[in-house]
Enzyme design. Structure first.
Site, short mmCIF file in Angstrom:
data_model
loop_
_atom_site.label_atom_id
_atom_site.label_comp_id
_atom_site.label_asym_id
_atom_site.label_seq_id
_atom_site.Cartn_x
_atom_site.Cartn_y
_atom_site.Cartn_z
N SER A 55 0.86 -1.19 0.00
CA SER A 55 0.00 0.00 0.00
C SER A 55 0.89 1.24 0.00
O SER A 55 1.83 1.33 0.80
CB SER A 55 -0.86 0.00 1.25
N HIS B 119 -1.13 -1.28 -4.21
CA HIS B 119 -2.46 -1.13 -3.58
C HIS B 119 -2.68 0.35 -3.30
O HIS B 119 -1.91 0.97 -2.56
CB HIS B 119 -2.46 -1.97 -2.30
N ASP C 290 -5.10 3.14 -1.76
CA ASP C 290 -6.19 3.30 -0.79
C ASP C 290 -6.92 4.62 -1.03
O ASP C 290 -6.37 5.68 -0.75
CB ASP C 290 -5.63 3.29 0.64
N MET D 31 -9.87 7.09 0.05
CA MET D 31 -10.72 7.38 1.23
C MET D 31 -11.42 8.72 1.03
O MET D 31 -10.79 9.67 0.57
CB MET D 31 -9.86 7.48 2.49
N HIS E 106 -8.38 0.11 -3.65
CA HIS E 106 -9.21 -0.24 -2.49
C HIS E 106 -10.07 0.98 -2.18
O HIS E 106 -9.56 1.99 -1.69
CB HIS E 106 -8.29 -0.63 -1.32
N MET F 67 -12.42 2.94 -0.17
CA MET F 67 -13.08 3.17 1.12
C MET F 67 -13.92 4.44 0.98
O MET F 67 -13.63 5.48 1.58
CB MET F 67 -12.02 3.28 2.22
N MET G 184 -10.64 -7.28 5.70
CA MET G 184 -9.84 -6.26 6.40
C MET G 184 -9.37 -6.80 7.75
O MET G 184 -10.17 -7.37 8.51
CB MET G 184 -10.66 -4.99 6.63
N GLY H 200 -9.17 2.94 7.30
CA GLY H 200 -9.05 4.39 7.52
C GLY H 200 -7.63 4.88 7.70
O GLY H 200 -7.33 6.00 7.31
N GLY I 173 -0.61 1.72 9.48
CA GLY I 173 0.17 1.61 10.71
C GLY I 173 -0.58 1.08 11.92
O GLY I 173 -0.12 1.23 13.05
N ASP J 232 -5.63 -7.12 4.46
CA ASP J 232 -5.12 -5.74 4.44
C ASP J 232 -5.21 -5.13 5.83
O ASP J 232 -6.30 -5.05 6.40
CB ASP J 232 -5.96 -4.93 3.44
N GLY J 233 -4.04 -4.72 6.32
CA GLY J 233 -3.99 -4.03 7.61
C GLY J 233 -3.10 -4.74 8.60
O GLY J 233 -3.39 -5.88 8.99
N GLY K 163 1.61 -2.03 4.04
CA GLY K 163 1.97 -0.63 3.83
C GLY K 163 3.19 -0.26 4.63
O GLY K 163 4.31 -0.20 4.12
O1 LIG Z 1 -6.67 -0.04 3.68
C1 LIG Z 1 -5.81 0.38 4.42
C2 LIG Z 1 -6.19 1.19 5.63
O2 LIG Z 1 -7.54 1.33 5.68
C3 LIG Z 1 -4.35 0.15 4.09
O3 LIG Z 1 -4.27 -0.59 2.91
C4 LIG Z 1 -3.60 -0.54 5.18
O4 LIG Z 1 -3.78 0.10 6.41
C5 LIG Z 1 -2.13 -0.67 4.86
O5 LIG Z 1 -1.31 -0.13 5.79
P1 LIG Z 1 -0.55 -0.98 6.94
O6 LIG Z 1 0.13 -2.15 6.31
O7 LIG Z 1 0.40 0.03 7.52
O8 LIG Z 1 -1.61 -1.42 7.92
CO LIG Z 2 -6.20 -0.90 1.77
#
Ligand SMILES: O=C(CO)[C@H](O)[C@H](O)COP(=O)(O)O
Ligand SMILES: [Co+2]
Length: 222
Positions: A10, A33, A35, A37, A66, A68, A137, A142, A145, A175-176, A197
């Site tokens: 990401s 990827h 994101d 938002m 992605h 959101m 997810m 949102g 990190g 993801d996340g 990310g």
């Molecule tokens: O969709 C996402 C947040 O909503 C991001 O893709 C995700 O958070 C990637 O970041 P990390 O790997 O730092 O969690």
């Molecule tokens: Co994402």
């Protein structure tokens, strides 16, 4: 059967002032990827179509968007037209997931569908056959990190079982909070496509991080 492990970093927290250089840092990844938002579906605003188009122009890697955002039915097709290979709206934000998936296919893109952590798999069970990718997810959408939500592992397992039971080849993306510490368990549970990310962009050597993540995931796939 899972697909071979794919790592799709990401760019949410990359240095967007140097987008082309930041994309070169992950040249060995399987995709990028992006994101999107809108500050309505999630309490954060990132970027939209012009940046997705810029990413498509700036890399040879396939781009996965992605989304959101609310009103996914209205906006998602534009990301297919912009050249994103996979377009992944949230199931909570589309009124007509099947019509939207078919529209994305008509425009030459693959159709994804994402679930917030609190959304049960039943929300997508009957439309899985229309999809190319299901995104479970593993943080509240949102922000980058955040910490991986371990309680999503049984949901990933059930998603893998649903895909197998229906004899489908849908990719299962997580993801996340995906990192060297969490990717093995996600792969073990049945994920085959991994968004990372901060783990990738905070590494000194992003190429080596992508490769390490891919090897860890591959070693733990069934
Ligand atoms: O969709 C996402 C947040 O909503 C991001 O893709 C995700 O958070 C990637 O970041 P990390 O790997 O730092 O969690
Ligand atoms: Co994402």
């Amino acid at each position: 059967m899972s697909h071979p492990a794919s790592i799709t970093p990401s760019i949410l927290n990359c240095d967007v002032a140097h987008l082309a250089t930041e994309l070169e840092r992950i040249a060995n990844a399987d995709g990028v990827h992006v994101d999107v938002m809108d500050n309505h579906f999630v309490p954060n605003l990132s970027w939209g179509l012009p940046v997705a188009e810029a990413v498509v122009r700036s890399t040879r890697l396939p781009v996965d968007a992605h989304l959101m955002i609310e009103a996914a039915d209205r906006w998602a097709p534009a990301y297919a037209e912009a050249g994103c290979q996979v377009v992944t709206p949230h199931v909570e934000a589309t009124q007509a997931p099947v019509r939207l998936a078919r529209e994305l296919h008509r425009l030459g893109a693959q159709a994804g569908l994402a679930l917030r952590p609190a959304t049960p798999l039943e929300a997508v069970e009957s439309v899985l056959g229309e999809l190319d990718l299901l995104l479970v997810m593993t943080v509240e959408p949102g922000f980058g990190g955040q910490q991986f939500i371990e309680a999503m592992l049984p949901k990933i397992k059930r998603a893998r079982n649903l895909i197998s039971e229906q004899n489908l080849s849908v990719r299962l993306q997580v993801d996340g909070g995906v990192s060297r510490q969490t990717i093995e368990r996600a792969a073990e549970a049945g994920a085959d496509t991994f968004v990372a990310g901060s783990a990738v962009y905070r590494a000194d050597d992003a190429l080596a991080e992508v490769q390490a993540l891919r090897e860890l995931a591959s070693a733990h796939q069934h």
